[in-house]
Design an enzyme around this catalytic site. Structure first.
Site, PDB file in Angstrom:
ATOM      1  N   HIS A   1       0.842  -1.202   0.000  1.00 46.40           N
ATOM      2  CA  HIS A   1       0.000   0.000   0.000  1.00 46.40           C
ATOM      3  C   HIS A   1       0.877   1.253   0.000  1.00 46.40           C
ATOM      4  O   HIS A   1       0.621   2.201  -0.732  1.00 46.40           O
ATOM      5  CB  HIS A   1      -0.875   0.057   1.266  1.00 46.40           C
TER       6      HIS A   1
ATOM      7  N   LYS B   1     -17.966  -6.628   8.161  1.00 48.06           N
ATOM      8  CA  LYS B   1     -16.766  -7.461   8.296  1.00 48.06           C
ATOM      9  C   LYS B   1     -16.263  -7.486   9.737  1.00 48.06           C
ATOM     10  O   LYS B   1     -16.533  -6.582  10.519  1.00 48.06           O
ATOM     11  CB  LYS B   1     -15.656  -6.877   7.412  1.00 48.06           C
TER      12      LYS B   1
ATOM     13  N   ARG C   1      -1.840  -5.896  -8.663  1.00 50.12           N
ATOM     14  CA  ARG C   1      -0.609  -6.648  -8.426  1.00 50.12           C
ATOM     15  C   ARG C   1      -0.369  -7.665  -9.520  1.00 50.12           C
ATOM     16  O   ARG C   1       0.723  -7.856  -9.992  1.00 50.12           O
ATOM     17  CB  ARG C   1      -0.675  -7.380  -7.079  1.00 50.12           C
TER      18      ARG C   1
ATOM     19  N   SER D   1      -3.030  -7.753   2.786  1.00 47.33           N
ATOM     20  CA  SER D   1      -3.339  -7.593   4.213  1.00 47.33           C
ATOM     21  C   SER D   1      -3.860  -8.901   4.787  1.00 47.33           C
ATOM     22  O   SER D   1      -3.578  -9.241   5.931  1.00 47.33           O
ATOM     23  CB  SER D   1      -4.392  -6.502   4.415  1.00 47.33           C
TER      24      SER D   1
HETATM   25  O1  PNS Z   1      -8.969  -2.999   0.014  1.00 45.58           O
HETATM   26  P1  PNS Z   1     -10.250  -3.530  -0.538  1.00 45.58           P
HETATM   27  O2  PNS Z   1     -10.997  -4.263   0.522  1.00 45.58           O
HETATM   28  O3  PNS Z   1     -10.047  -4.334  -1.794  1.00 45.58           O
HETATM   29  O4  PNS Z   1     -11.164  -2.252  -0.939  1.00 45.58           O
HETATM   30  C1  PNS Z   1     -12.417  -2.407  -1.535  1.00 45.58           C
HETATM   31  C2  PNS Z   1     -13.160  -1.054  -1.584  1.00 45.58           C
HETATM   32  C3  PNS Z   1     -13.204  -0.416  -0.218  1.00 45.58           C
HETATM   33  C4  PNS Z   1     -12.450  -0.123  -2.547  1.00 45.58           C
HETATM   34  C5  PNS Z   1     -14.594  -1.351  -2.099  1.00 45.58           C
HETATM   35  O5  PNS Z   1     -15.155  -2.381  -1.368  1.00 45.58           O
HETATM   36  C6  PNS Z   1     -15.524  -0.152  -2.003  1.00 45.58           C
HETATM   37  O6  PNS Z   1     -15.347   0.840  -2.686  1.00 45.58           O
HETATM   38  N1  PNS Z   1     -16.539  -0.229  -1.107  1.00 45.58           N
HETATM   39  C7  PNS Z   1     -17.489   0.848  -0.866  1.00 45.58           C
HETATM   40  C8  PNS Z   1     -18.912   0.474  -1.293  1.00 45.58           C
HETATM   41  C9  PNS Z   1     -19.120   0.689  -2.774  1.00 45.58           C
HETATM   42  O7  PNS Z   1     -18.948   1.784  -3.297  1.00 45.58           O
HETATM   43  N2  PNS Z   1     -19.479  -0.398  -3.476  1.00 45.58           N
HETATM   44  C10 PNS Z   1     -19.681  -0.418  -4.901  1.00 45.58           C
HETATM   45  C11 PNS Z   1     -18.382  -0.713  -5.619  1.00 45.58           C
HETATM   46  S1  PNS Z   1     -18.628  -0.892  -7.347  1.00 45.58           S
END
Ligand code: PNS
Length: 160
Positions: A19, A43, A92, A130
């Protein structure tokens, strides 16, 4: 003059060197970068959001154009509210691509004026996540070189 604000969203449970690599790259090319931690009530995280924010603030202090924040709900609503033009995500490996593409296109459907930009972290971090860091720490393995030292210390106290 045009100033570009980017948001780097994620769970950051906890922040890893992968990150940080991406934050450093993002901070170089965007005028401002907000690292936004999703407050996901469903979660079961290892670190509570305030702890994640504290660690992120500590390890990004050296970059004056990086801000740490928290968001709830839809990313696109948050991005609109912060007036960001860009969402930054790291890719990645090919395995990340499908999920990231789906998310980027859905986000574009929700808000066509905000672009998702993908960057690649250094290849040394291509296997780092993570989730694996949490698992290794829980099972007593070493996470040195994978996370900043303050995260390593917190992991040690958290799991013992
Ligand atoms: O580090 P991660 O867990 O891969 O991050 C995922 C994240 C937080 C970017 C994604 O889950 C997100 O944007 N969640 C917010 C809810 C949302 O907007 N959902 C629609 C996505 S198309």
């Amino acid at each position: 003059m045009k100033s570009i604000l980017a948001i780097y969203p994620g769970s950051f449970d906890p922040v890893t060197n992968g990150h940080l690599d991406l934050i450093e790259r993002g901070a170089k090319i965007f005028d401002r970068l907000i690292v936004a931690v999703l407050q996901n009530l469903e979660k079961e995280p290892l670190f509570a959001v305030p702890e994640r924010l504290e660690m992120l603030r500590e390890v990004t202090r050296k970059w004056p154009n990086v801000e740490i924040d928290v968001f709830n709900g839809l990313l696109m609503d948050y991005a609109r509210q912060r007036k960001a033009q860009v969402i930054l995500r790291g890719i990645r490996a090919i395995s990340d691509y499908e999920y990231e593409l789906q998310m980027a296109l859905m986000n574009r459907k929700l808000e066509p004026n905000i672009e998702t930009v993908f960057m690649m972290p250094a290849e040394t971090y291509s296997y780092l996540s993570s989730r694996l860091v949490r698992e290794i720490a829980r099972l007593g393995g070493s996470v040195r070189d994978l996370v900043p030292s303050i995260v390593e210390e917190r992991l040690r106290t958290k799991v013992h």
